[in-house]
Design an enzyme around this catalytic site. Structure first.
Site, PDB file in Angstrom:
ATOM      1  N   ASP A  48       0.852  -1.181   0.000  1.00  0.00           N
ATOM      2  CA  ASP A  48       0.000   0.000   0.000  1.00  0.00           C
ATOM      3  C   ASP A  48       0.898   1.245   0.000  1.00  0.00           C
ATOM      4  O   ASP A  48       1.921   1.274   0.690  1.00  0.00           O
ATOM      5  CB  ASP A  48      -0.893  -0.001   1.255  1.00  0.00           C
ATOM      6  CG  ASP A  48      -1.630   1.326   1.393  1.00  0.00           C
ATOM      7  OD1 ASP A  48      -1.258   2.126   2.282  1.00  0.00           O
ATOM      8  OD2 ASP A  48      -2.524   1.580   0.561  1.00  0.00           O
ATOM      9  N   ILE A  49       0.555   2.221  -0.775  1.00  0.00           N
ATOM     10  CA  ILE A  49       1.291   3.498  -0.769  1.00  0.00           C
ATOM     11  C   ILE A  49       0.565   4.436   0.202  1.00  0.00           C
ATOM     12  O   ILE A  49      -0.581   4.813  -0.050  1.00  0.00           O
ATOM     13  CB  ILE A  49       1.334   4.117  -2.171  1.00  0.00           C
ATOM     14  CG1 ILE A  49       1.999   3.159  -3.160  1.00  0.00           C
ATOM     15  CG2 ILE A  49       2.062   5.465  -2.139  1.00  0.00           C
ATOM     16  CD1 ILE A  49       3.424   2.781  -2.833  1.00  0.00           C
ATOM     17  N   HIS A 130       5.415  14.746 -14.930  1.00  0.00           N
ATOM     18  CA  HIS A 130       6.109  16.036 -15.106  1.00  0.00           C
ATOM     19  C   HIS A 130       6.093  16.787 -13.782  1.00  0.00           C
ATOM     20  O   HIS A 130       5.093  16.778 -13.054  1.00  0.00           O
ATOM     21  CB  HIS A 130       5.512  16.854 -16.253  1.00  0.00           C
ATOM     22  CG  HIS A 130       4.202  17.530 -15.995  1.00  0.00           C
ATOM     23  ND1 HIS A 130       4.089  18.771 -15.397  1.00  0.00           N
ATOM     24  CD2 HIS A 130       2.936  17.128 -16.278  1.00  0.00           C
ATOM     25  CE1 HIS A 130       2.808  19.106 -15.347  1.00  0.00           C
ATOM     26  NE2 HIS A 130       2.101  18.144 -15.849  1.00  0.00           N
ATOM     27  N   ASP A 142      -1.650  19.518 -10.772  1.00  0.00           N
ATOM     28  CA  ASP A 142      -0.987  19.460 -12.088  1.00  0.00           C
ATOM     29  C   ASP A 142       0.421  20.010 -12.003  1.00  0.00           C
ATOM     30  O   ASP A 142       0.635  21.211 -12.201  1.00  0.00           O
ATOM     31  CB  ASP A 142      -1.800  20.262 -13.117  1.00  0.00           C
ATOM     32  CG  ASP A 142      -1.176  20.190 -14.489  1.00  0.00           C
ATOM     33  OD1 ASP A 142      -1.474  21.076 -15.312  1.00  0.00           O
ATOM     34  OD2 ASP A 142      -0.361  19.278 -14.731  1.00  0.00           O
ATOM     35  N   GLU A 176       6.994  20.268 -19.247  1.00  0.00           N
ATOM     36  CA  GLU A 176       5.853  19.624 -19.918  1.00  0.00           C
ATOM     37  C   GLU A 176       4.858  20.672 -20.348  1.00  0.00           C
ATOM     38  O   GLU A 176       4.261  20.596 -21.414  1.00  0.00           O
ATOM     39  CB  GLU A 176       5.203  18.609 -18.973  1.00  0.00           C
ATOM     40  CG  GLU A 176       4.087  17.782 -19.606  1.00  0.00           C
ATOM     41  CD  GLU A 176       2.705  18.414 -19.500  1.00  0.00           C
ATOM     42  OE1 GLU A 176       2.568  19.431 -18.797  1.00  0.00           O
ATOM     43  OE2 GLU A 176       1.775  17.914 -20.136  1.00  0.00           O
ATOM     44  N   GLU A 177       4.668  21.668 -19.509  1.00  0.00           N
ATOM     45  CA  GLU A 177       3.642  22.690 -19.779  1.00  0.00           C
ATOM     46  C   GLU A 177       3.972  23.533 -20.997  1.00  0.00           C
ATOM     47  O   GLU A 177       3.116  24.229 -21.529  1.00  0.00           O
ATOM     48  CB  GLU A 177       3.443  23.578 -18.540  1.00  0.00           C
ATOM     49  CG  GLU A 177       2.986  22.834 -17.303  1.00  0.00           C
ATOM     50  CD  GLU A 177       1.552  22.315 -17.389  1.00  0.00           C
ATOM     51  OE1 GLU A 177       0.942  22.404 -18.476  1.00  0.00           O
ATOM     52  OE2 GLU A 177       1.047  21.791 -16.374  1.00  0.00           O
ATOM     53  N   HIS A 292      -4.498  24.867 -14.099  1.00  0.00           N
ATOM     54  CA  HIS A 292      -3.622  25.950 -14.607  1.00  0.00           C
ATOM     55  C   HIS A 292      -3.924  27.296 -13.958  1.00  0.00           C
ATOM     56  O   HIS A 292      -3.682  28.347 -14.560  1.00  0.00           O
ATOM     57  CB  HIS A 292      -3.702  26.046 -16.134  1.00  0.00           C
ATOM     58  CG  HIS A 292      -2.979  24.935 -16.827  1.00  0.00           C
ATOM     59  ND1 HIS A 292      -2.816  24.852 -18.184  1.00  0.00           N
ATOM     60  CD2 HIS A 292      -2.362  23.833 -16.331  1.00  0.00           C
ATOM     61  CE1 HIS A 292      -2.134  23.765 -18.512  1.00  0.00           C
ATOM     62  NE2 HIS A 292      -1.856  23.119 -17.386  1.00  0.00           N
ATOM     63  N   ASP A 307      -5.067   8.687  -3.292  1.00  0.00           N
ATOM     64  CA  ASP A 307      -4.706   7.411  -2.661  1.00  0.00           C
ATOM     65  C   ASP A 307      -4.909   6.249  -3.637  1.00  0.00           C
ATOM     66  O   ASP A 307      -4.008   5.444  -3.863  1.00  0.00           O
ATOM     67  CB  ASP A 307      -5.564   7.215  -1.410  1.00  0.00           C
ATOM     68  CG  ASP A 307      -5.113   6.027  -0.580  1.00  0.00           C
ATOM     69  OD1 ASP A 307      -5.874   5.562   0.265  1.00  0.00           O
ATOM     70  OD2 ASP A 307      -3.966   5.555  -0.805  1.00  0.00           O
ATOM     71  N   ASP A 311      -1.899   3.919  -5.274  1.00  0.00           N
ATOM     72  CA  ASP A 311      -1.874   2.458  -5.086  1.00  0.00           C
ATOM     73  C   ASP A 311      -1.949   1.738  -6.431  1.00  0.00           C
ATOM     74  O   ASP A 311      -1.304   0.707  -6.633  1.00  0.00           O
ATOM     75  CB  ASP A 311      -3.028   2.012  -4.181  1.00  0.00           C
ATOM     76  CG  ASP A 311      -2.832   2.484  -2.741  1.00  0.00           C
ATOM     77  OD1 ASP A 311      -3.834   2.666  -2.034  1.00  0.00           O
ATOM     78  OD2 ASP A 311      -1.663   2.702  -2.335  1.00  0.00           O
TER      79      ASP A 311
HETATM   80  N1  DTR Z   1      -1.772  18.452 -20.608  1.00  0.00           N
HETATM   81  C1  DTR Z   1      -1.849  18.136 -19.185  1.00  0.00           C
HETATM   82  C2  DTR Z   1      -3.263  17.964 -18.697  1.00  0.00           C
HETATM   83  C3  DTR Z   1      -4.016  17.032 -19.544  1.00  0.00           C
HETATM   84  C4  DTR Z   1      -5.000  17.373 -20.388  1.00  0.00           C
HETATM   85  N2  DTR Z   1      -5.461  16.189 -21.004  1.00  0.00           N
HETATM   86  C5  DTR Z   1      -4.775  15.164 -20.543  1.00  0.00           C
HETATM   87  C6  DTR Z   1      -4.823  13.819 -20.832  1.00  0.00           C
HETATM   88  C7  DTR Z   1      -3.967  12.953 -20.198  1.00  0.00           C
HETATM   89  C8  DTR Z   1      -3.024  13.443 -19.275  1.00  0.00           C
HETATM   90  C9  DTR Z   1      -2.954  14.821 -18.982  1.00  0.00           C
HETATM   91  C10 DTR Z   1      -3.845  15.666 -19.637  1.00  0.00           C
HETATM   92  C11 DTR Z   1      -1.222  19.265 -18.417  1.00  0.00           C
HETATM   93  O1  DTR Z   1      -1.745  20.372 -18.466  1.00  0.00           O
HETATM   94  O2  DTR Z   1      -0.191  19.032 -17.755  1.00  0.00           O
HETATM   95 ZN    ZN Z   2      -0.809  21.385 -17.034  1.00  0.00          ZN
HETATM   96 ZN    ZN Z   3       0.125  18.080 -16.197  1.00  0.00          ZN
HETATM   97 CA    CA Z   4      -2.620   3.828  -0.221  1.00  0.00          CA
END
Ligand code: DTR
Ligand code: ZN
Ligand code: ZN
Ligand code: CA
Length: 445
Positions: A48-49, A130, A142, A176-177, A292, A307, A311
């Site tokens: 379990d995490i 990310h 995010d 990533e963004e 965002h 959670d 897991d």
């Molecule tokens: N692009 C990601 C958020 C996001 C939007 N659609 C999906 C689908 C699968 C994973 C992530 C996402 C972000 O803003 O980091």
């Molecule tokens: Zn994002």
């Molecule tokens: Zn993201």
């Molecule tokens: Ca857990």
């Protein structure tokens, strides 16, 4: 090493006797037992995490953002501070970490790669998230959520001293963004031979959305089924991720043919009435109203979703890293059962095995079974030394690993080594207080 504690010590006489054996090099002859090879490792159940641990990482990431202009964005001090936090945890847990630098939009970015020693280097299972946020906020859902879950799973691997058949590699991506810059940089700079060794990449980007949905990527069917089966076990219905295929760090891996999968709890799309019916939450509201935005803070997390997804991540990593492959057919086993004392914070000691009667080189998945009795095993560094002196790191020291004993099987790609000759297990205790000995070890070809 125990901070300010007295380690339980084996009786002085026993240590002396064992030490003598080491000094005299009284190595037992390698017992050559041509026998049935060990069966393929069954997939052990993932632990379990603890979601409290995951949330503790989120608290740290929030503090970092607060102390650095309110964000953890690419090229900002908050991002590098986030990387330093994650890296320090992994280094202390015995990972081999690498910082990969790149430039995007005129600023330096970093990917953090962490390899868990052991496993078949020809079968590498990766999991990533990310670590950067947008510039407008702390980015706790995010994507602190995915980053923290992957970190805590990696730490659980270390706590368990898990040694799966496959090699485990974890990654935290930068920028990533800005358009999947960090993960794309990693894949584009990965030699083709290394790409072909990737058995899969699991992505975790937004897995704690306040108005959570339970979405599973529908890319690789085996990975998808692994996640769906897990949630079925919780009686939690799932849907295929639809908010935008390829909009996260799995896309560069998928583009070069690596099997990918992942989990997602939703971003700016709105939860339908039917979805609210099966998952709870609020229909007509976005899965994450702070997507965002500056309100994406530690209060923007659904603990249950975090959670469950943490897991599920551990379950997939444990399951997909246990190779269902056939056990070796000619598994000759060579064993040395002579005890060899390991001096406390002292020089390395070795235990030899003379391998004879084989032809050609050792296999790419040479199994090294070790049984080392030692309190506070985090003190220990363990290497396999081939007959020509080449060393293969099996275990790094990890200052936080206070558990006893190293009793596990490592898999080494020894295909560049002649099979016959004297192989050695080299063990060194690199921290004071705590002693032990090599009880036995064996090679399975
Ligand atoms: N692009 C990601 C958020 C996001 C939007 N659609 C999906 C689908 C699968 C994973 C992530 C996402 C972000 O803003 O980091
Ligand atoms: Zn994002
Ligand atoms: Zn993201
Ligand atoms: Ca857990």
């Amino acid at each position: 090493m125990r901070p300010n504690r007295f380690a339980l010590r084996r009786s002085a006489a026993a240590v002396t006797a064992v030490a003598l054996a080491a000094v005299l090099g009284a190595a037992a002859p390698a017992v050559h037992a041509a026998g049935t090879a060990p069966s393929a490792a069954a997939a052990a159940a993932a632990p379990d995490i603890p979601v409290a641990n995951v949330k503790a990482h989120l608290t740290q990431l929030q503090s970092i953002a607060t102390a650095n202009g309110g964000n953890r964005g690419h090229g900002r001090p908050g991002y590098k501070a986030s990387v330093d936090y994650v890296k320090a945890k992994l280094d202390a847990a015995g990972y081999t970490t690498t910082l990969q630098q790149f430039t995007a939009s005129g600023a330096v970015g970093y990917n953090l790669i962490a390899d868990w020693p052991g496993g078949d280097p020809d079968q590498v299972l990766m999991a990533g998230a990310h670590l950067d946020s947008v510039s407008s906020g702390a980015g706790i859902n995010d994507n602190g959520s995915g980053s923290a879950a992957v970190l805590e799973t990696a730490l659980a691997v270390s706590r368990a001293q898990y040694q799966p058949d496959k090699h485990l590699r974890f990654a935290w991506w930068g920028a990533e963004e800005l358009g999947l810059i960090g993960s794309r940089h990693y894949v584009n700079n990965l030699p083709t031979t290394e790409r072909s060794r990737l058995s899969g990449y699991l992505n975790f980007d937004m897995i704690g959305s306040p108005n959570a949905g339970y979405f599973v990527y529908d890319d690789d069917p085996v990975i998808e089924k692994t996640f769906k089966d897990y949630f079925a076990g919780l009686s939690v219905p799932t849907e295929i991720e639809t908010e935008g295929d390829g909009r996260s760090d799995h896309a560069p891996f998928k583009n070069v043919g690596v099997p990918v999968g992942g989990l997602f709890t939703g971003a700016g799309y709105t939860k339908s009435a039917a979805q609210a019916q099966k998952w709870g939450g609020t229909a007509g509201q976005a899965f994450d109203r702070c997507y965002h935005s500056s309100c994406d803070t530690t209060s923007n997390i659904n603990d249950t979703a975090l959670d469950r997804n943490s897991d599920a991540a551990a379950h997939a990593i444990w399951t997909l890293s246990a190779d269902a492959g056939e056990p070796p057919t000619d598994g000759d086993v060579f064993t040395n059962t002579a005890d060899v004392a390991i001096p406390d914070a002292g020089a390395a000691v070795t235990s030899p095995i003379a391998v004879t009667g084989r032809t050609g080189n050792a296999p790419s998945a040479l199994r090294v079974g070790v049984d080392i009795k030692h309190t506070w095993r985090g003190d220990l560094v363990v290497d396999l030394v081939a007959p020509d002196g080449s060393a293969y790191r099996l275990k790094n020291s990890s200052s936080g690993d206070s558990a006893d004993n190293v009793i596990t099987t490592y898999t080494v790609n020894a295909s560049g080594e002649a099979a016959n000759g004297t192989w050695r297990l080299r063990v060194q205790d690199v921290a004071r207080q705590d002693t032990g000995y090599v009880d036995s070890w064996k090679l399975t070809f």
